[in-house]
Design a protein around this motif. Sequence first.
Motif, PDB file in Angstrom:
ATOM      1  N   GLU A 107       0.830  -1.210   0.000  1.00  9.71           N
ATOM      2  CA  GLU A 107       0.000   0.000   0.000  1.00  9.71           C
ATOM      3  C   GLU A 107       0.864   1.258   0.000  1.00  9.71           C
ATOM      4  O   GLU A 107       0.534   2.240  -0.649  1.00  9.71           O
ATOM      5  N   GLU A 108       1.966   1.216   0.717  1.00 14.30           N
ATOM      6  CA  GLU A 108       2.873   2.358   0.824  1.00 14.30           C
ATOM      7  C   GLU A 108       3.610   2.610  -0.495  1.00 14.30           C
ATOM      8  O   GLU A 108       3.853   3.749  -0.857  1.00 14.30           O
ATOM      9  N   ARG A 109       3.966   1.531  -1.181  1.00 14.93           N
ATOM     10  CA  ARG A 109       4.682   1.564  -2.463  1.00 14.93           C
ATOM     11  C   ARG A 109       5.912   2.485  -2.435  1.00 14.93           C
ATOM     12  O   ARG A 109       5.966   3.501  -3.138  1.00 14.93           O
ATOM     13  N   PRO A 110       6.912   2.142  -1.630  1.00 17.48           N
ATOM     14  CA  PRO A 110       8.127   2.967  -1.620  1.00 17.48           C
ATOM     15  C   PRO A 110       8.820   2.931  -2.988  1.00 17.48           C
ATOM     16  O   PRO A 110       8.597   2.018  -3.786  1.00 17.48           O
ATOM     17  N   GLY A 111       9.646   3.911  -3.234  1.00 18.81           N
ATOM     18  CA  GLY A 111      10.318   4.039  -4.526  1.00 18.81           C
ATOM     19  C   GLY A 111      11.130   2.815  -4.904  1.00 18.81           C
ATOM     20  O   GLY A 111      11.141   2.394  -6.067  1.00 18.81           O
ATOM     21  N   LEU A 113      10.592  -0.259  -4.133  1.00 20.31           N
ATOM     22  CA  LEU A 113       9.708  -1.361  -4.507  1.00 20.31           C
ATOM     23  C   LEU A 113       9.218  -1.191  -5.936  1.00 20.31           C
ATOM     24  O   LEU A 113       9.224  -2.137  -6.721  1.00 20.31           O
ATOM     25  N   VAL A 114       8.837   0.018  -6.282  1.00 16.32           N
ATOM     26  CA  VAL A 114       8.377   0.300  -7.647  1.00 16.32           C
ATOM     27  C   VAL A 114       9.501   0.028  -8.643  1.00 16.32           C
ATOM     28  O   VAL A 114       9.299  -0.636  -9.666  1.00 16.32           O
ATOM     29  N   ALA A 115      10.705   0.511  -8.329  1.00 13.16           N
ATOM     30  CA  ALA A 115      11.843   0.323  -9.236  1.00 13.16           C
ATOM     31  C   ALA A 115      12.197  -1.150  -9.383  1.00 13.16           C
ATOM     32  O   ALA A 115      12.444  -1.629 -10.498  1.00 13.16           O
ATOM     33  N   GLU A 116      12.209  -1.895  -8.274  1.00 12.63           N
ATOM     34  CA  GLU A 116      12.575  -3.303  -8.331  1.00 12.63           C
ATOM     35  C   GLU A 116      11.517  -4.138  -9.045  1.00 12.63           C
ATOM     36  O   GLU A 116      11.840  -5.084  -9.759  1.00 12.63           O
ATOM     37  N   ARG A 117      10.249  -3.775  -8.895  1.00 12.46           N
ATOM     38  CA  ARG A 117       9.195  -4.507  -9.607  1.00 12.46           C
ATOM     39  C   ARG A 117       9.313  -4.283 -11.108  1.00 12.46           C
ATOM     40  O   ARG A 117       9.056  -5.185 -11.895  1.00 12.46           O
ATOM     41  N   GLU A 118       9.698  -3.083 -11.503  1.00 16.56           N
ATOM     42  CA  GLU A 118       9.857  -2.808 -12.923  1.00 16.56           C
ATOM     43  C   GLU A 118      11.066  -3.536 -13.494  1.00 16.56           C
ATOM     44  O   GLU A 118      11.053  -3.950 -14.645  1.00 16.56           O
ATOM     45  N   LYS A 119      12.105  -3.699 -12.694  1.00 18.40           N
ATOM     46  CA  LYS A 119      13.266  -4.462 -13.154  1.00 18.40           C
ATOM     47  C   LYS A 119      12.900  -5.914 -13.380  1.00 18.40           C
ATOM     48  O   LYS A 119      13.359  -6.547 -14.318  1.00 18.40           O
ATOM     49  N   LEU A 120      12.057  -6.449 -12.495  1.00 18.54           N
ATOM     50  CA  LEU A 120      11.687  -7.853 -12.583  1.00 18.54           C
ATOM     51  C   LEU A 120      10.718  -8.119 -13.724  1.00 18.54           C
ATOM     52  O   LEU A 120      10.741  -9.180 -14.320  1.00 18.54           O
ATOM     53  N   ALA A 121       9.869  -7.136 -14.040  1.00 16.98           N
ATOM     54  CA  ALA A 121       8.881  -7.295 -15.108  1.00 16.98           C
ATOM     55  C   ALA A 121       9.245  -6.386 -16.266  1.00 16.98           C
ATOM     56  O   ALA A 121       8.857  -5.219 -16.295  1.00 16.98           O
TER      57      ALA A 121
END
Length: 154
Positions: A107-111, A113-121
Amino acid sequence: MTTDEPREDTRQQPKPPKPQLLSPKTAAEKLGVFLPATPESFRAEQISRDAVQALQTEPPEWLVTLRREGPHPRNEVSRRLGVSNSALARNGVSDSMTTAEIRALLEERPGWLVAEREKLAPGTGRTPGTAIGERPDIPTARAPQSDDDAVDDD
């Protein structure tokens, strides 16, 4: 001398198979739970493969609760967050998290987490060349010279 009496069978008889035993750590990994959160009876001795299979098919209440609420092991935390295990390590996330902590982080979506999720996908809008093993796009200051571009002074 031959006789018609039956002879005793002296061949070695096959032994019954021994149950294959797993360490508590391996059994916890197969069940997808965090070992320190399991009951002491689970951690105290080795567990047979049949017992692990029985736990998977008919989980006891403690296993159902652990899977639902946590704490979860690192690989389960990374799966639920949609990042790699390395991403958790790079960003100082603890080895285990509860379901509530994972939900709060989502829910917080720290920066990070967003960056690492984009790297993975890939293909989700990340800049190219940021994943491990990829070469970053570096603008060249001048074009490389080849032998054909050299001017001959004949």
